[in-house]
Each structure stands twice: as structure tokens, then as C-alpha cells.
Design a protein around this motif. Structure first.
Motif, short mmCIF file in Angstrom:
data_model
loop_
_atom_site.label_atom_id
_atom_site.label_comp_id
_atom_site.label_asym_id
_atom_site.label_seq_id
_atom_site.Cartn_x
_atom_site.Cartn_y
_atom_site.Cartn_z
N PRO A 156 -138.25 -75.69 69.23
CA PRO A 156 -138.05 -75.45 70.66
C PRO A 156 -137.71 -74.00 70.98
N LEU A 157 -137.04 -73.32 70.05
CA LEU A 157 -136.68 -71.92 70.23
C LEU A 157 -136.64 -71.28 68.85
N VAL A 158 -137.31 -70.15 68.68
CA VAL A 158 -137.34 -69.43 67.41
C VAL A 158 -136.71 -68.06 67.64
N CYS A 159 -135.76 -67.69 66.76
CA CYS A 159 -135.09 -66.41 66.87
C CYS A 159 -135.21 -65.64 65.56
N ALA A 160 -135.15 -64.33 65.65
CA ALA A 160 -135.34 -63.47 64.49
C ALA A 160 -134.20 -63.55 63.49
N ASP A 161 -132.97 -63.74 63.98
CA ASP A 161 -131.81 -63.77 63.10
C ASP A 161 -130.67 -64.51 63.79
N LEU A 162 -129.56 -64.63 63.09
CA LEU A 162 -128.43 -65.41 63.62
C LEU A 162 -127.84 -64.80 64.89
N LEU A 163 -127.71 -63.49 64.92
CA LEU A 163 -127.14 -62.86 66.11
C LEU A 163 -128.05 -63.08 67.32
N ASP A 164 -129.35 -62.95 67.14
CA ASP A 164 -130.30 -63.22 68.21
C ASP A 164 -130.17 -64.67 68.68
N ALA A 165 -130.03 -65.60 67.75
CA ALA A 165 -129.89 -67.02 68.10
C ALA A 165 -128.65 -67.24 68.95
N VAL A 166 -127.54 -66.66 68.54
CA VAL A 166 -126.29 -66.84 69.28
C VAL A 166 -126.38 -66.19 70.66
N LEU A 167 -126.96 -65.01 70.73
CA LEU A 167 -127.12 -64.36 72.03
C LEU A 167 -127.97 -65.22 72.96
N ARG A 168 -129.01 -65.83 72.44
CA ARG A 168 -129.89 -66.68 73.26
C ARG A 168 -129.15 -67.91 73.76
N VAL A 169 -128.34 -68.56 72.91
CA VAL A 169 -127.65 -69.77 73.37
C VAL A 169 -126.49 -69.44 74.30
N LEU A 170 -125.92 -68.25 74.16
CA LEU A 170 -124.83 -67.88 75.06
C LEU A 170 -125.34 -67.41 76.42
N GLY A 171 -126.57 -66.94 76.47
CA GLY A 171 -127.11 -66.43 77.73
C GLY A 171 -126.89 -64.94 77.82
N ASP A 172 -126.64 -64.44 79.01
CA ASP A 172 -126.53 -63.01 79.28
C ASP A 172 -125.15 -62.50 78.86
N VAL A 173 -125.03 -62.09 77.60
CA VAL A 173 -123.76 -61.59 77.07
C VAL A 173 -123.98 -60.19 76.53
N PRO A 174 -123.34 -59.18 77.13
CA PRO A 174 -123.49 -57.82 76.59
C PRO A 174 -122.70 -57.68 75.28
N VAL A 175 -123.33 -57.05 74.27
CA VAL A 175 -122.66 -56.87 72.99
C VAL A 175 -122.87 -55.46 72.46
N ALA A 176 -121.92 -55.03 71.64
CA ALA A 176 -122.02 -53.76 70.93
C ALA A 176 -122.92 -53.96 69.72
N PRO A 177 -123.35 -52.89 69.06
CA PRO A 177 -124.22 -53.01 67.88
C PRO A 177 -123.63 -53.88 66.77
N ASP A 178 -122.30 -53.97 66.68
CA ASP A 178 -121.69 -54.80 65.63
C ASP A 178 -121.55 -56.25 66.04
N GLY A 179 -122.04 -56.61 67.22
CA GLY A 179 -121.98 -58.00 67.67
C GLY A 179 -120.73 -58.33 68.46
N SER A 180 -119.83 -57.37 68.64
CA SER A 180 -118.63 -57.66 69.42
C SER A 180 -118.95 -57.63 70.90
N PRO A 181 -118.28 -58.52 71.67
CA PRO A 181 -118.58 -58.58 73.11
C PRO A 181 -118.12 -57.31 73.83
#
Length: 187
Positions: A156-181
């Protein structure tokens, strides 16, 4: 899209590199982005768990204690996860818990006190997506070298990596390069 109350990860080849029938905590290696993905979910008060087939137990290749020690090592690397649920059966057992059956997802949701449809399941193979679908949860595929092309096509949804997957399920969440909000800018 509604933000999930919980994200349930597959363990092997999703959160950690797959070592077949691993009973040695010293062999645990996090997948790229795992730490950042879990940190981001926690920052947004989303429960984090693992749903994992562990047929090595049923095959006599692993013990429950060995699986618990490997899981404890993952907890030590990521911080304690909210729930761990695994299936010890071999495929021929026909149990209701082994993915793609919904049992692991339903049990994890029950233990977390959330409805299964408020869960996202992140995994690397079609069985993970099948379990999500059967439980009424949202499936997110993060393909690896062993993911079959048909599994990618059916996801149903394919993502490149874990961080991309989490960003997609969370919706519009701005993050720094290290993944911190990052704080949202006011308009």
C-alpha cells in the motif's frame, strides 16, 4: 490522514540487520535510520513496538531466552520499546499469530491499548503487509534485497528507508538531518 497511535516494526531486516535465527545479542546491528525513526516517533508521542516471526524457536534453533536477550540488546540500542510480540511457531503450525496472519498486530495493539486501525506496521516483506491488512492496520513497506518485486508492487505504501516511512506515517513533520523534530514556524 490520521497520525497513528502506534508504529509496529518488523524486527529482522527492518529494525536490525537480519542474521538468520540470531540468538547472539553481539550480532545485533541497527538498520540505517532506525535510531532516528524511533526517536522521531517518541518525540511525537507515538508508541513503538515490534511484531516478529521467530520460527527458530519452533525449529529448535533458538530459545525464548535467546530471543529475549537479542530483543533486550535492541532495547539497549534504541531505548526500551513499548511492546514486543513474537510468534514462535513454524509456518506449518497454521497459528493465528504468524505473519501474514493478524495475531501479532492485534496482540501488540491490545497490549498498547490502541485499536489496530490506529497502528502502522513497517516491514520489509509481503507477510508484514499481509498482517497489517488482516488486522486493519496501515502497512508500510521498506524494501531490502530480499523483498520480492511482487511484494513491492502490492504494498500500500513503499518507502526508501525507515526515516522516510516514519515521516510518511506522521504526516507533515519538519525534521533536522539527524531525524530530530524541528519546531514549526508560525505563519
Amino acid at each position: 490522514m490520521i497520525r497513528p497511535a502506534a508504529v509496529l516494526f518488523d524486527r529482522d531486516d527492518t529494525l536490525v540487520a537480519d542474521v538468520p535465527y540470531n540468538g547472539d545479542p553481539g550480532l545485533v546491528r541497527l538498520m540505517p535510520g532506525a535510531r532516528e525513526a524511533v526517536r522521531l516517533l517518541r518525540a511525537h508521542d507515538v508508541a513503538v513496538g515490534v511484531v516478529s516471526n521467530q520460527s527458530g524457536i519452533g525449529r529448535g534453533l533458538l530459545t525464548e531466552a535467546q530471543v529475549a536477550r537479542v530483543n533486550a540488546r535492541i532495547d539497549a540500542l534504541l531505548g526500551p520499546l513499548d511492546v514486543w510480540v513474537h510468534c514462535p511457531h513454524v509456518p506449518q503450525d497454521g497459528c493465528a499469530c504468524r505473519k501474514p496472519a493478524p495475531g501479532l498486530v492485534l496482540e501488540a495493539a491490545r497490549r498498547l491499548g490502541v485499536r489496530p486501525e490506529r497502528c502502522a506496521v513497517v516491514g520489509d516483506i509481503g507477510a508484514d503487509m499481509g498482517a497489517a491488512r488482516a488486522a486493519g492496520a496501515r502497512g508500510v513497506l521498506v524494501p531490502t534485497a530480499r523483498t520480492l518485486p511482487d511484494e513491492v508492487a502490492a504494498a500500500p505504501l513503499v518507502c526508501a528507508d525507515l526515516l522516510d516511512a516514519v515521516l510518511r506515517v506522521l504526516g507533515d513533520v519538519p525534521v533536522a538531518p539527524d531525524g530530530s523534530p524541528l519546531p514549526r514556524r508560525s505563519s
